[in-house]
Design a protein around this motif. Structure first.
Motif, PDB file in Angstrom:
ATOM      1  N   SER A 202       0.541  -1.439   0.057  1.00  0.00           N
ATOM      2  CA  SER A 202       0.301  -0.128  -0.059  1.00  0.00           C
ATOM      3  C   SER A 202       1.004   1.516   0.385  1.00  0.00           C
ATOM      4  O   SER A 202       1.862   1.072   0.774  1.00  0.00           O
ATOM      5  CB  SER A 202      -1.188  -0.534   1.145  1.00  0.00           C
ATOM      6  N   GLU A 205      -0.651   5.937  -3.395  1.00  0.00           N
ATOM      7  CA  GLU A 205      -0.556   5.806  -4.660  1.00  0.00           C
ATOM      8  C   GLU A 205      -1.879   4.921  -4.977  1.00  0.00           C
ATOM      9  O   GLU A 205      -2.504   5.412  -6.062  1.00  0.00           O
ATOM     10  CB  GLU A 205       0.150   5.898  -6.191  1.00  0.00           C
ATOM     11  N   THR A 206      -1.867   4.323  -4.439  1.00  0.00           N
ATOM     12  CA  THR A 206      -2.781   2.781  -4.167  1.00  0.00           C
ATOM     13  C   THR A 206      -3.638   3.918  -2.862  1.00  0.00           C
ATOM     14  O   THR A 206      -5.611   3.116  -3.811  1.00  0.00           O
ATOM     15  CB  THR A 206      -1.718   1.866  -3.928  1.00  0.00           C
ATOM     16  N   ALA A 207      -3.352   4.287  -2.830  1.00  0.00           N
ATOM     17  CA  ALA A 207      -4.868   4.840  -1.961  1.00  0.00           C
ATOM     18  C   ALA A 207      -5.515   5.722  -2.425  1.00  0.00           C
ATOM     19  O   ALA A 207      -6.632   5.762  -3.109  1.00  0.00           O
ATOM     20  CB  ALA A 207      -4.406   5.869  -0.804  1.00  0.00           C
ATOM     21  N   ILE A 208      -5.556   6.236  -3.799  1.00  0.00           N
ATOM     22  CA  ILE A 208      -5.871   7.324  -4.493  1.00  0.00           C
ATOM     23  C   ILE A 208      -6.765   6.152  -6.043  1.00  0.00           C
ATOM     24  O   ILE A 208      -7.329   6.861  -6.595  1.00  0.00           O
ATOM     25  CB  ILE A 208      -5.524   8.417  -4.229  1.00  0.00           C
ATOM     26  N   GLY A 209      -5.843   5.396  -5.889  1.00  0.00           N
ATOM     27  CA  GLY A 209      -6.319   4.448  -7.012  1.00  0.00           C
ATOM     28  C   GLY A 209      -5.598   4.783  -8.585  1.00  0.00           C
ATOM     29  O   GLY A 209      -6.298   4.410  -9.133  1.00  0.00           O
ATOM     30  N   LEU A 210      -4.064   5.847  -8.656  1.00  0.00           N
ATOM     31  CA  LEU A 210      -3.456   6.130  -9.347  1.00  0.00           C
ATOM     32  C   LEU A 210      -1.545   5.593  -8.926  1.00  0.00           C
ATOM     33  O   LEU A 210      -0.777   6.285  -9.033  1.00  0.00           O
ATOM     34  CB  LEU A 210      -3.796   7.421  -9.590  1.00  0.00           C
ATOM     35  N   PRO A 211      -1.913   4.298  -9.073  1.00  0.00           N
ATOM     36  CA  PRO A 211      -0.406   3.575  -8.902  1.00  0.00           C
ATOM     37  C   PRO A 211       0.569   3.638  -9.856  1.00  0.00           C
ATOM     38  O   PRO A 211       1.909   3.324  -9.971  1.00  0.00           O
ATOM     39  CB  PRO A 211      -0.665   2.275  -8.103  1.00  0.00           C
ATOM     40  N   TYR A 303      -4.419   7.490   3.120  1.00  0.00           N
ATOM     41  CA  TYR A 303      -5.449   8.888   2.448  1.00  0.00           C
ATOM     42  C   TYR A 303      -5.323  10.370   2.420  1.00  0.00           C
ATOM     43  O   TYR A 303      -5.532  11.362   1.716  1.00  0.00           O
ATOM     44  CB  TYR A 303      -6.971   8.758   2.458  1.00  0.00           C
TER      45      TYR A 303
END
Length: 307
Positions: A202, A205-211, A303
């Motif tokens: 995690s 970037e993965t928290a906002i869905g844009l990795p 986030y």
């Protein structure tokens, strides 16, 4: 995460109560009904206070019975079922013992196994939360069981002290304390500091869905005022304070009780100081439980800009 006082009381006292049940169920110590009354009574009181504290922690305590129906999928439900079974079996074992019918060892061993299974189920409530890597990536069940068995040993020693049969209990408690201390110290020194929010991959970037778009940074806070997630899931504690509390918790839970036992073994006239070992140990366990929750970082905090 926010360390609620009710959950600290629950994990500290119920662990000690079920640990003491495990020791008493093995059939060691005096067989006198009075010993059974004091020992079993203390175990049941500790476990009951802890379980009542857990009910207080629920949003709707009057609906707690509904949680028992989800035992196929929920560790919280399994804990409740096992706790009820343990209290029932151990209560029958204690009743027969106190009534003068003797200790029924098969019943006691079953109660001991159920007690340890309850502690294991409690630990799995937290170990199964993948959103908190410090719990899911740690040997949380081993740590919970170590504390429970050590607390039970000291509780047993405290009861035995009042009946003049404390020497064997002192030896057993000292051995268990050293083993439990070794397990806890090894884990904290070698692994716990290495478990971060990225343990499961995690990232902000993965928290906002844009990795795939490069490194993200927080431009503006998601909320203009604190919300439930920020209050409950994004609890922060200073690293220096955490280190001091870890040392204090370890000293109170293991070092001081061991020193008291060794002093009493060396100088029998000092055996009265053993009364302090159990409450001091519980204070150390409570502190470690506070740290267990306070240092647990939920991935939702990514986030809000925490890395």
């Amino acid at each position: 995460m926010h360390p609620a006082s009710s959950i600290i009381v629950f994990t500290t006292l119920s662990s000690a109560g079920f640990g003491l049940m495990a020791w008493l169920g093995l059939g060691i110590g005096p067989a006198a009904p009075v010993f059974g009354l004091v020992g079993c009574g203390l175990a049941l009181i500790l476990a009951s206070i802890g379980l009542l504290a857990s009910l207080w922690h629920l949003g709707n305590p009057q609906r707690a019975w509904r949680a028992l129906s989800q035992w196929r999928s929920s560790w919280l439900s399994r804990e409740g079922v096992l706790a009820v079974a343990t209290l029932g079996v151990f209560g029958l074992y204690a009743l027969l013992w106190v009534a003068g019918a003797g200790r029924h060892l098969p019943l006691g061993i079953l109660a001991a196994l159920l007690a340890l299974a309850t502690v294991y189920a409690t630990s799995m409530i937290y170990a199964s939360i993948k959103a908190v890597p410090r719990w899911s990536k740690s040997p949380t069940p081993v740590l919970f069981l170590s504390y429970s068995i050590a607390s039970g040993a000291l509780g047993f020693m405290a009861v035995a002290l009042g009946f003049g049969t404390v020497s064997n209990a002192m030896m057993a408690a000292s051995v268990v304390l050293v083993l439990a201390a070794g397990i806890v110290a090894f884990w904290w020194r070698t692994r716990v500091g290495q478990i971060g929010l990225d343990a499961d991959g995690s990232t902000p970037e993965t928290a906002i869905g844009l990795p795939l778009l490069g490194r993200a940074r927080l431009f503006e806070a998601p909320h203009t005022s604190p919300n439930y997630l920020m209050k409950e899931m994004v609890f922060r504690i200073g690293r220096k304070h955490a280190k001091k509390l870890h040392r204090l918790a370890f000293a109170a839970a293991f070092v001081l009780p061991t020193v008291l036992i060794l002093a009493a073994l060396a100088i029998p006239l000092l055996s009265a100081i053993l009364w302090l070992a159990f409450p001091v140990h519980l204070a150390g366990v409570a502190t470690s439980r506070w740290l267990f929750f306070a240092e647990a970082e939920n991935v939702v905090s990514l986030y809000y800009g925490h890395c």
